[in-house]
Motif scaffolding. Structure first.
Motif, mmCIF file in Angstrom:
data_model
loop_
_atom_site.group_PDB
_atom_site.id
_atom_site.type_symbol
_atom_site.label_atom_id
_atom_site.label_comp_id
_atom_site.label_asym_id
_atom_site.label_seq_id
_atom_site.Cartn_x
_atom_site.Cartn_y
_atom_site.Cartn_z
ATOM 1 N N PHE A 231 0.823 -1.208 0.000
ATOM 2 C CA PHE A 231 0.000 0.000 0.000
ATOM 3 C C PHE A 231 0.857 1.258 0.000
ATOM 4 N N VAL A 232 0.259 2.357 -0.469
ATOM 5 C CA VAL A 232 0.822 3.684 -0.288
ATOM 6 C C VAL A 232 0.255 4.237 1.009
ATOM 7 N N LEU A 233 1.103 4.685 1.905
ATOM 8 C CA LEU A 233 0.678 5.167 3.214
ATOM 9 C C LEU A 233 0.523 6.676 3.187
ATOM 10 N N GLY A 234 -0.668 7.143 3.534
ATOM 11 C CA GLY A 234 -0.909 8.571 3.595
ATOM 12 C C GLY A 234 -0.502 9.145 4.937
ATOM 13 N N MET A 235 0.654 9.791 4.971
ATOM 14 C CA MET A 235 1.102 10.506 6.170
ATOM 15 C C MET A 235 0.604 11.941 5.978
ATOM 16 N N ASP A 236 -0.703 12.108 6.156
ATOM 17 C CA ASP A 236 -1.384 13.226 5.528
ATOM 18 C C ASP A 236 -2.253 14.053 6.462
ATOM 19 N N ARG A 237 -1.948 14.026 7.746
ATOM 20 C CA ARG A 237 -2.689 14.897 8.659
ATOM 21 C C ARG A 237 -1.736 15.744 9.501
ATOM 22 N N PHE A 238 -0.677 16.203 8.888
ATOM 23 C CA PHE A 238 0.213 17.108 9.608
ATOM 24 C C PHE A 238 -0.507 18.430 9.841
ATOM 25 N N GLY A 239 -0.485 18.876 11.075
ATOM 26 C CA GLY A 239 -1.174 20.105 11.461
ATOM 27 C C GLY A 239 -2.292 19.872 12.441
ATOM 28 N N GLY A 240 -2.932 18.702 12.377
ATOM 29 C CA GLY A 240 -3.978 18.358 13.337
ATOM 30 C C GLY A 240 -3.396 17.492 14.437
ATOM 31 N N TYR A 241 -3.125 18.101 15.590
ATOM 32 C CA TYR A 241 -2.370 17.412 16.634
ATOM 33 C C TYR A 241 -3.119 17.281 17.958
ATOM 34 N N LEU A 242 -4.449 17.254 17.912
ATOM 35 C CA LEU A 242 -5.181 17.143 19.177
ATOM 36 C C LEU A 242 -5.057 15.759 19.786
ATOM 37 N N GLY A 243 -4.912 14.719 18.954
ATOM 38 C CA GLY A 243 -4.804 13.368 19.482
ATOM 39 C C GLY A 243 -3.392 12.825 19.491
ATOM 40 N N ILE A 244 -2.475 13.512 18.841
ATOM 41 C CA ILE A 244 -1.100 13.046 18.713
ATOM 42 C C ILE A 244 -0.225 14.273 18.481
ATOM 43 N N THR A 245 0.941 14.307 19.069
ATOM 44 C CA THR A 245 1.754 15.510 19.008
ATOM 45 C C THR A 245 2.461 15.656 17.662
ATOM 46 N N PHE A 246 2.880 16.858 17.385
ATOM 47 C CA PHE A 246 3.682 17.126 16.197
ATOM 48 C C PHE A 246 4.917 16.235 16.177
ATOM 49 N N GLU A 247 5.621 16.190 17.305
ATOM 50 C CA GLU A 247 6.864 15.412 17.364
ATOM 51 C C GLU A 247 6.609 13.931 17.113
#
Length: 334
Positions: A231-247
């Motif tokens: 599969f191609v993995l969509g690492m595609d929610r950068f910016g929305g960090y309410l459930g997971i941190t930026f880091e």
């Protein structure tokens, strides 16, 4: 050279350039907006705002966005045409499909498979023909053709409605060769459900599917399993960090690159110029959720931790191009 449908017409895949594979322009609850338009502020104002935001994105060097806004998300192509015509430096690829986590829209309940209990026989699903028409003829009364098929499976899992849409998308793919993007919920392992239904049972090749929102987990072993499946993995929610941190999100990307999977990942924000799903106050809690965040903050962060320019180019240019070329080559042979 193979071509990809965009809002302004087909282009060669070589013209895709740096591509963000999951960005919306407008996400709307159409019936609410039509009846309670107070928040909308006016069509011209919203279009002008979108044009400004997308011009800023193009100024960063991004040449294409894929907008997976379909039925259930307020797709309205004439508005997207107005925007695209004012940002000629940016290609916009639009989608067909249906977005639901549970039931199909009521329009489909009494059509197609929903009639089996009444007529005692299988009835073809009208969704398939609708999706194919969007791809081959144009959406609604426009000449804009969809370049991607879209469906979703979230935490509720494979409900009958979700399964019906998923299979309809798979069958439209086989008729057209157009690639697929699936909204997934990696925390519940829904990518493996996509594999069973779309690949094992419906015969879609995994390299023609983007598993959207794969970056919403830090379980790199699970992501590795999906990448190994092709599969191609969509690492595609950068910016929305309410459930997971930026880091955490960025370090997951770093680790997947370290493991050698840059060639199976694409990047994006999953943001929009306007989305009515949240009270405007929400965006004060998510100040990084905008089109420029990848270029301004994410890429510098991962570069400092060993992600190379070659890997960045792979994720932003080579993988999107291969994804469309593989599907387009398939389409020309069916």
């Amino acid at each position: 050279m193979v071509q990809v449908s965009t809002v302004r017409g087909p282009i060669d895949t070589a013209e895709l350039g740096r591509t963000y594979m999951h960005e919306h322009v407008f996400v709307m609850t159409t019936e609410v907006q039509q009846n309670y338009p107070e928040e909308w502020d006016g069509e011209d104002e919203r279009v002008a705002d979108a044009v400004n935001k997308l011009k800023e994105l193009a100024a960063q060097g991004v040449r294409t966005i894929v907008d997976p806004t379909v039925i259930g998300l307020g797709r309205y192509i004439p508005r997207i045409q107005r925007v695209a015509n004012q940002v000629p430096e940016l290609n916009i690829v639009v989608a067909t499909g249906c977005y639901t986590y549970s039931d199909v829209p009521f329009y489909f309940v009494g059509r197609g498979p929903g009639l089996k209990a009444l007529v005692g026989a299988e009835v073809p699903d009208p969704m398939v023909d609708m999706f194919v028409r969007d791809i081959e003829e144009g959406i609604a009364d426009t000449e804009v053709r969809a370049g991607v098929l879209k469906c979703a499976i979230d935490e509720p899992g494979l409900t009958p409605g979700v399964e019906r849409v998923m299979r309809a998308v798979a069958r439209a793919h086989h008729r057209t060769g157009i690639p697929i993007t699936v909204h997934t919920h990696p925390g519940s392992g829904s990518g493996l459900v996509v594999k069973r239904v779309m690949c094992d049972e419906e015969g879609v090749e995994s390299n023609r599917i983007v598993l959207g929102h794969s970056g919403d987990t830090t379980d790199v072993d699970h992501l590795t399993e999906l990448a190994e499946e092709g599969f191609v993995l969509g690492m595609d929610r950068f910016g929305g960090y309410l459930g997971i941190t930026f880091e955490a999100k960025a370090n997951t990307l770093v680790e997947m690159c370290r493991r050698g999977y840059a060639g199976q990942m694409v990047l994006s924000h999953d943001t929009a110029c306007y989305i009515d799903w949240f009270d405007p106050a929400y965006f004060r809690l998510a100040p990084q959720w905008h089109y420029l965040h990848l270029g301004e903050e994410v890429l510098p962060f991962v570069r400092e931790r060993g992600v190379t320019e070659e890997q960045i180019t792979t994720m932003l240019v080579d993988v999107p191009r291969r994804y469309f070329e593989t599907a387009a080559s398939h389409s020309s042979s069916i």
